[in-house]
Design an enzyme around this catalytic site. Structure first.
Site, PDB file in Angstrom:
ATOM      1  N   ASP A  10       0.764  -1.262   0.010  1.00  0.00           N
ATOM      2  CA  ASP A  10       0.030   0.039  -0.071  1.00  0.00           C
ATOM      3  C   ASP A  10       0.968   1.191   0.099  1.00  0.00           C
ATOM      4  O   ASP A  10       2.026   1.080   0.344  1.00  0.00           O
ATOM      5  CB  ASP A  10      -0.925  -0.051   1.280  1.00  0.00           C
ATOM      6  CG  ASP A  10      -1.437   1.320   1.545  1.00  0.00           C
ATOM      7  OD1 ASP A  10      -2.181   1.661   0.487  1.00  0.00           O
ATOM      8  OD2 ASP A  10      -1.505   1.834   2.577  1.00  0.00           O
ATOM      9  N   ASP A  12      -0.240   5.122   0.820  1.00  0.00           N
ATOM     10  CA  ASP A  12      -0.485   6.224   2.026  1.00  0.00           C
ATOM     11  C   ASP A  12      -0.527   5.637   3.336  1.00  0.00           C
ATOM     12  O   ASP A  12      -1.219   4.897   3.529  1.00  0.00           O
ATOM     13  CB  ASP A  12      -1.546   6.856   1.431  1.00  0.00           C
ATOM     14  CG  ASP A  12      -1.662   7.619   0.303  1.00  0.00           C
ATOM     15  OD1 ASP A  12      -0.788   8.587   0.091  1.00  0.00           O
ATOM     16  OD2 ASP A  12      -2.170   7.334  -0.562  1.00  0.00           O
ATOM     17  N   GLU A  19      -0.612  10.796   4.773  1.00  0.00           N
ATOM     18  CA  GLU A  19      -2.042  11.604   4.772  1.00  0.00           C
ATOM     19  C   GLU A  19      -2.002  12.845   5.623  1.00  0.00           C
ATOM     20  O   GLU A  19      -2.416  13.833   5.279  1.00  0.00           O
ATOM     21  CB  GLU A  19      -2.798  10.403   5.663  1.00  0.00           C
ATOM     22  CG  GLU A  19      -3.262   9.282   4.795  1.00  0.00           C
ATOM     23  CD  GLU A  19      -3.994   9.503   3.632  1.00  0.00           C
ATOM     24  OE1 GLU A  19      -4.204  10.596   3.277  1.00  0.00           O
ATOM     25  OE2 GLU A  19      -4.509   8.543   2.982  1.00  0.00           O
ATOM     26  N   GLY A  53      -9.804   7.582  -1.047  1.00  0.00           N
ATOM     27  CA  GLY A  53      -9.966   8.305  -2.515  1.00  0.00           C
ATOM     28  C   GLY A  53      -9.925   9.891  -2.130  1.00  0.00           C
ATOM     29  O   GLY A  53     -11.036  10.132  -1.365  1.00  0.00           O
ATOM     30  N   HIS A  83      -9.260  18.601  -6.741  1.00  0.00           N
ATOM     31  CA  HIS A  83      -8.396  17.329  -6.470  1.00  0.00           C
ATOM     32  C   HIS A  83      -7.129  17.605  -7.080  1.00  0.00           C
ATOM     33  O   HIS A  83      -6.059  17.250  -6.705  1.00  0.00           O
ATOM     34  CB  HIS A  83      -9.125  16.073  -6.844  1.00  0.00           C
ATOM     35  CG  HIS A  83      -8.666  14.859  -6.484  1.00  0.00           C
ATOM     36  ND1 HIS A  83      -8.081  14.053  -7.651  1.00  0.00           N
ATOM     37  CD2 HIS A  83      -8.007  14.248  -5.494  1.00  0.00           C
ATOM     38  CE1 HIS A  83      -7.348  13.023  -7.033  1.00  0.00           C
ATOM     39  NE2 HIS A  83      -7.502  13.228  -5.727  1.00  0.00           N
ATOM     40  N   LYS A  86      -5.057  20.123  -5.503  1.00  0.00           N
ATOM     41  CA  LYS A  86      -4.642  19.338  -4.338  1.00  0.00           C
ATOM     42  C   LYS A  86      -3.292  18.582  -4.714  1.00  0.00           C
ATOM     43  O   LYS A  86      -2.091  18.370  -4.070  1.00  0.00           O
ATOM     44  CB  LYS A  86      -5.574  18.545  -3.538  1.00  0.00           C
ATOM     45  CG  LYS A  86      -5.043  17.735  -2.480  1.00  0.00           C
ATOM     46  CD  LYS A  86      -4.276  16.582  -2.493  1.00  0.00           C
ATOM     47  CE  LYS A  86      -5.252  15.289  -2.895  1.00  0.00           C
ATOM     48  NZ  LYS A  86      -4.206  14.012  -2.816  1.00  0.00           N
TER      49      LYS A  86
HETATM   50  C1  XBP Z   1      -5.214   6.225   0.829  1.00  0.00           C
HETATM   51  C2  XBP Z   1      -6.629   7.097   0.080  1.00  0.00           C
HETATM   52  C3  XBP Z   1      -5.929   8.069  -0.766  1.00  0.00           C
HETATM   53  C4  XBP Z   1      -5.303   9.360  -0.289  1.00  0.00           C
HETATM   54  C5  XBP Z   1      -5.430  10.409  -1.266  1.00  0.00           C
HETATM   55  O1  XBP Z   1      -4.568   5.457  -0.249  1.00  0.00           O
HETATM   56  O2  XBP Z   1      -7.208   6.840   0.751  1.00  0.00           O
HETATM   57  O3  XBP Z   1      -7.354   8.509  -1.296  1.00  0.00           O
HETATM   58  O4  XBP Z   1      -5.737   9.920   1.021  1.00  0.00           O
HETATM   59  O5  XBP Z   1      -5.039  10.284  -2.601  1.00  0.00           O
HETATM   60  P1  XBP Z   1      -3.829   4.093   0.044  1.00  0.00           P
HETATM   61  P2  XBP Z   1      -5.665  10.846  -3.753  1.00  0.00           P
HETATM   62  O6  XBP Z   1      -3.748   4.139   1.409  1.00  0.00           O
HETATM   63  O7  XBP Z   1      -4.731   2.927  -0.552  1.00  0.00           O
HETATM   64  O8  XBP Z   1      -2.530   4.279  -0.741  1.00  0.00           O
HETATM   65  O9  XBP Z   1      -5.916  12.164  -3.414  1.00  0.00           O
HETATM   66  O10 XBP Z   1      -4.572  10.581  -4.809  1.00  0.00           O
HETATM   67  O11 XBP Z   1      -7.242   9.850  -4.172  1.00  0.00           O
HETATM   68 MG    MG Z   2      -3.049   3.161   3.501  1.00  0.00          MG
END
Ligand code: XBP
Ligand code: MG
Length: 248
Positions: A10, A12, A19, A53, A83, A86
């Site tokens: 994964d 983030d 985050e 997302g 978005h 951002k």
């Molecule tokens: C985590 C998410 C993502 C990010 C924002 O993704 O929920 O939506 O917070 O990314 P993961 P975007 O942990 O699966 O990597 O703004 O690019 O959607």
């Molecule tokens: Mg994650």
């Protein structure tokens, strides 16, 4: 014991604390540039993270907190533009080196490459964001598949993104290990039949990880030992590739 053939990461919260220190900060920069009086504090963002997302998260914020929208754009255009802005701020933060990798990530990825273990990414983030993180920390070319964002119909906690990775790599789930940081991510991987190691962070440490094969604070380094939260591996201070292989 099954033979380990691939590690799937994964992005983030797992590779880096993107985050709190990345997406959240960039969202606030985008809100300011658009003249919106919204501010996503560290605390509020914990609630917003219940939605995976970035675009979906903006929509959730509008629905739940009903801020005034200073726009004549359609809702979907407004969200897409915000978005995109951002993401520009987020990628600028990555370029500045503002978001380091979590402990042990580079070490275990390097170890896997040396031993011919295949690597992949499975993330809810937009592809450009995932790639930008890898460009500024590891190397996108090290990952055979970077499965990201809207590439599948349903985001995590649906298993789609993991099924996509397995199909692209022509691998059985029983030969792979996943690294995740959240309950959503764990659900997605588990539903796809994958064993998952969870490295928690401040936003996820209180979530339910019953289905994980191991839950730790981070992968660790020789001078920064891993703390075992659920499950353990005997006689190690940090998670090496050999140690995690024993979990398959
Ligand atoms: C985590 C998410 C993502 C990010 C924002 O993704 O929920 O939506 O917070 O990314 P993961 P975007 O942990 O699966 O990597 O703004 O690019 O959607
Ligand atoms: Mg994650």
């Amino acid at each position: 014991m099954n033979q380990l053939q691939a590690l799937i990461f994964d992005v983030d919260g797992t590779l880096a604390n993107t985050e709190r220190d990345g997406h959240r900060v960039a969202f606030n920069q985008a809100f300011a540039e658009k003249g919106l009086d919204w501010h996503w504090s560290v605390e509020l963002y914990a609630d917003l993270l219940t939605v995976a997302g970035g675009k979906e998260r903006i929509k959730y914020h509008i629905d739940r907190y009903q801020p005034t929208l200073p726009t004549t754009d359609s809702m979907s255009d407004f969200i897409i533009n915000l978005h995109q802005l951002k993401n520009q701020y987020y990628q600028a933060l990555l370029k500045q080196g503002a978001i380091p990798l979590r402990p042990g990530v580079k070490r275990i990825v390097t170890e896997a490459r040396k031993q011919g273990i295949r690597l992949a990414i499975a993330t809810t983030s937009a592809l450009s964001n995932a790639t930008a993180l890898l460009e500024n920390t590891l190397d996108p070319n090290w990952f055979e598949v970077i499965a990201a964002g809207d590439i599948v119909p349903q985001k995590k906690p649906a298993p789609d993104i993991y099924y996509y990775v397995l199909a692209k790599m022509n691998l059985a789930g029983s030969n792979c290990l996943v690294f995740e940081d959240s309950h959503h991510g764990l659900q997605a991987a588990t539903k796809a039949g994958l064993k998952t190691i969870v490295t928690v962070n401040n936003y996820t440490e209180k979530q339910n990880f019953d289905e994980a094969v191991l839950v730790v604070n981070h992968l660790g380094e020789s001078d920064n030992p891993t703390k075992f939260i659920q499950g353990s591996i005997a006689n190690i201070n940090y998670l090496s590739l050999g140690a995690v292989q024993s979990l398959l």
